[in-house]
Design a protein around this motif. Structure first.
Motif, PDB file in Angstrom:
ATOM      1  N   HIS A 125      -6.436  -8.444  -0.148  1.00 55.16           N
ATOM      2  CA  HIS A 125      -5.718  -7.322  -0.374  1.00 55.16           C
ATOM      3  C   HIS A 125      -5.338  -7.072  -1.726  1.00 55.16           C
ATOM      4  CE1 HIS A 125      -3.803  -3.305   0.706  1.00 55.16           C
ATOM      5  NE2 HIS A 125      -2.771  -3.738   0.256  1.00 55.16           N
ATOM      6  N   THR A 130       1.839   4.413   1.718  1.00 56.95           N
ATOM      7  CA  THR A 130       1.823   5.022   3.063  1.00 56.95           C
ATOM      8  C   THR A 130       2.785   6.527   3.116  1.00 56.95           C
ATOM      9  OG1 THR A 130       1.715   2.695   3.832  1.00 56.95           O
ATOM     10  CG2 THR A 130       1.869   4.564   5.449  1.00 56.95           C
ATOM     11  N   SER A 158       5.757  -2.801   5.753  1.00 56.45           N
ATOM     12  CA  SER A 158       4.673  -2.252   6.512  1.00 56.45           C
ATOM     13  C   SER A 158       4.314  -0.741   6.530  1.00 56.45           C
ATOM     14  CB  SER A 158       4.703  -2.804   8.073  1.00 56.45           C
ATOM     15  OG  SER A 158       5.577  -2.070   8.598  1.00 56.45           O
ATOM     16  N   ARG A 189       2.328   1.465   9.650  1.00 55.09           N
ATOM     17  CA  ARG A 189       1.065   2.273   9.146  1.00 55.09           C
ATOM     18  C   ARG A 189       0.496   1.973   8.032  1.00 55.09           C
ATOM     19  NH1 ARG A 189       1.261   7.182  12.655  1.00 55.09           N
ATOM     20  NH2 ARG A 189       2.646   6.371  14.523  1.00 55.09           N
ATOM     21  N   GLY A 190       0.879   0.813   7.348  1.00 56.19           N
ATOM     22  CA  GLY A 190       0.356   0.388   5.998  1.00 56.19           C
ATOM     23  C   GLY A 190      -0.951  -0.139   6.429  1.00 56.19           C
ATOM     24  N   ASP A 191      -1.760  -0.637   5.255  1.00 56.88           N
ATOM     25  CA  ASP A 191      -2.888  -1.066   5.368  1.00 56.88           C
ATOM     26  C   ASP A 191      -2.955  -2.541   6.130  1.00 56.88           C
ATOM     27  OD1 ASP A 191      -4.111   1.106   4.226  1.00 56.88           O
ATOM     28  OD2 ASP A 191      -4.429   0.249   2.178  1.00 56.88           O
ATOM     29  N   SER A 195       0.754  -1.154   0.044  1.00 58.52           N
ATOM     30  CA  SER A 195      -0.020   0.004  -0.049  1.00 58.52           C
ATOM     31  C   SER A 195       0.836   1.165   0.061  1.00 58.52           C
ATOM     32  CB  SER A 195      -0.716   0.044   1.028  1.00 58.52           C
ATOM     33  OG  SER A 195      -0.090   0.037   2.466  1.00 58.52           O
ATOM     34  N   ILE A 239      -2.062  -2.681   9.668  1.00 60.67           N
ATOM     35  CA  ILE A 239      -3.231  -2.176  10.563  1.00 60.67           C
ATOM     36  C   ILE A 239      -4.447  -3.098  10.552  1.00 60.67           C
ATOM     37  CG2 ILE A 239      -5.081  -0.386  11.017  1.00 60.67           C
ATOM     38  CD1 ILE A 239      -3.008   1.625   9.891  1.00 60.67           C
ATOM     39  N   SER A 240      -4.617  -3.804   9.618  1.00 59.33           N
ATOM     40  CA  SER A 240      -5.737  -4.449   9.444  1.00 59.33           C
ATOM     41  C   SER A 240      -5.389  -6.137   9.641  1.00 59.33           C
ATOM     42  CB  SER A 240      -6.419  -4.507   8.003  1.00 59.33           C
ATOM     43  OG  SER A 240      -5.530  -5.157   7.075  1.00 59.33           O
TER      44      SER A 240
END
Length: 303
Positions: free
Chosen positions: A149, A79, A119, A123-125, A77, A128-129
């Motif tokens: 994803h 970020t 990551s 703070r990447g998706d 992702s 976090i998920s």
């Protein structure tokens, strides 16, 4: 005789005439002054010659303030993070990385650099998920939880973990358990450049700049110091600075009202509850904890 009488008569007549004639006094007029006198005055001014230069006073210079730099990390992702966030990530997981280096032989610098990149410094998706810090996909044989994803293809399967420490452990098992990464373990543990290039050659990532990115993070944030600490090679502790950065980030998390907190070395439920002004029982209830046991890297809900 007659002439004498005539002369006396004439004199008397003249005297009589002068006695009766009014006397008119005359005065000499003074020269007239002009109605207005013009008085010329010369005003003296401090004139500066054309050749002279006026001294220029320079303003005192302020010391340059160290600004927080921002960068965009692109992996699974996109970020946007600051260097303070990256430093905090390092302070959170350096102990886990060094522990894995001792147990599995993977340089701590490589572990941390991959974690930052994959990551988005946490703070990447996926981080976090799914607590997935290394972008590891499900692959054949994965029986744990997963999330969908978008990556190289739409809605790919990625591994999901209960906490970040599980992700770090699985990353170590992933590298040690696959034959294509076997060549890596022939490199010296303090040769992070060889490890970075070896990961790309073994197919960990498709990005041709992957090794350069890892090396850049290692050299910018001096991640090789953790390799030296494990190997006991010219290691100089910088623990004080890391503690200060950790305290600053902890205050930032609290002030920004963030909803989660990652457990660090030395944390207890009591100390975390004090940081976020919670009761211990409320903290345990929010996180479905049956006892007071915590693990480094575990993510707790605090709001």
């Amino acid at each position: 005789m007659f002439k004498k009488i005539l002369l006396i008569f004439t004199i008397l007549t003249l005297i009589g005439c002068n006695a009766t004639k009014p006397v008119i006094a005359t005065t000499k007029k003074a020269p007239l002054k002009s109605k207005s006198e013009v008085v010329r005055t010369v005003k003296k001014t401090n004139q500066i010659s054309r050749n002279s230069t006026k001294p220029i006073l320079s303003k005192p210079t302020r010391p340059e303030q160290k600004k927080s730099e921002t960068e965009t990390i692109v992996s699974t992702s996109k970020t946007v993070v600051t260097n303070d966030i990256v430093r905090f990530y390092i302070s959170q997981y350096k102990d886990v990385a060094m522990g894995n280096m001792k147990s599995y032989g993977i340089p701590a610098s490589i572990i941390l650099a991959q974690g930052i990149l994959e990551s988005g410094a946490g703070r990447g998706d996926l981080a976090i998920s799914a607590n997935n810090h290394f972008g590891i996909k499900c692959h054949v044989g994965w029986t744990g939880e997963s999330v969908k994803h978008d990556d190289d293809s739409d809605q790919e399967c990625f591994r999901k973990y209960d906490n970040p420490s599980e992700s770090f452990k699985d990353h170590a098992l992933f590298l040690t358990g696959r034959s294509r990464y076997a060549k890596l373990f022939g490199f010296s543990k303090d040769d992070y450049k060889a490890w970075a290039r070896g990961l790309r050659a073994a197919g960990y990532a498709t990005d041709p700049k992957y090794p350069d990115k890892l090396i850049s993070y290692i050299e910018r944030y001096h991640l090789d110091q953790y390799d030296s600490q494990v190997l006991d090679i010219n290691y100089v502790s910088n623990e004080k600075q890391l503690v200060e950065e950790l305290s600053l980030e902890t205050r930032t998390i609290a002030s920004n009202g963030l909803t989660s907190y990652v457990v660090q070395k030395g944390d207890t439920l009591y100390s975390i509850s004090k940081k976020f002004e919670l009761k211990v029982e409320d903290l345990k209830q929010k996180n479905n904890l049956s006892d007071n046991a915590l693990s480094i890297g575990q993510r707790l809900m605090v709001k």
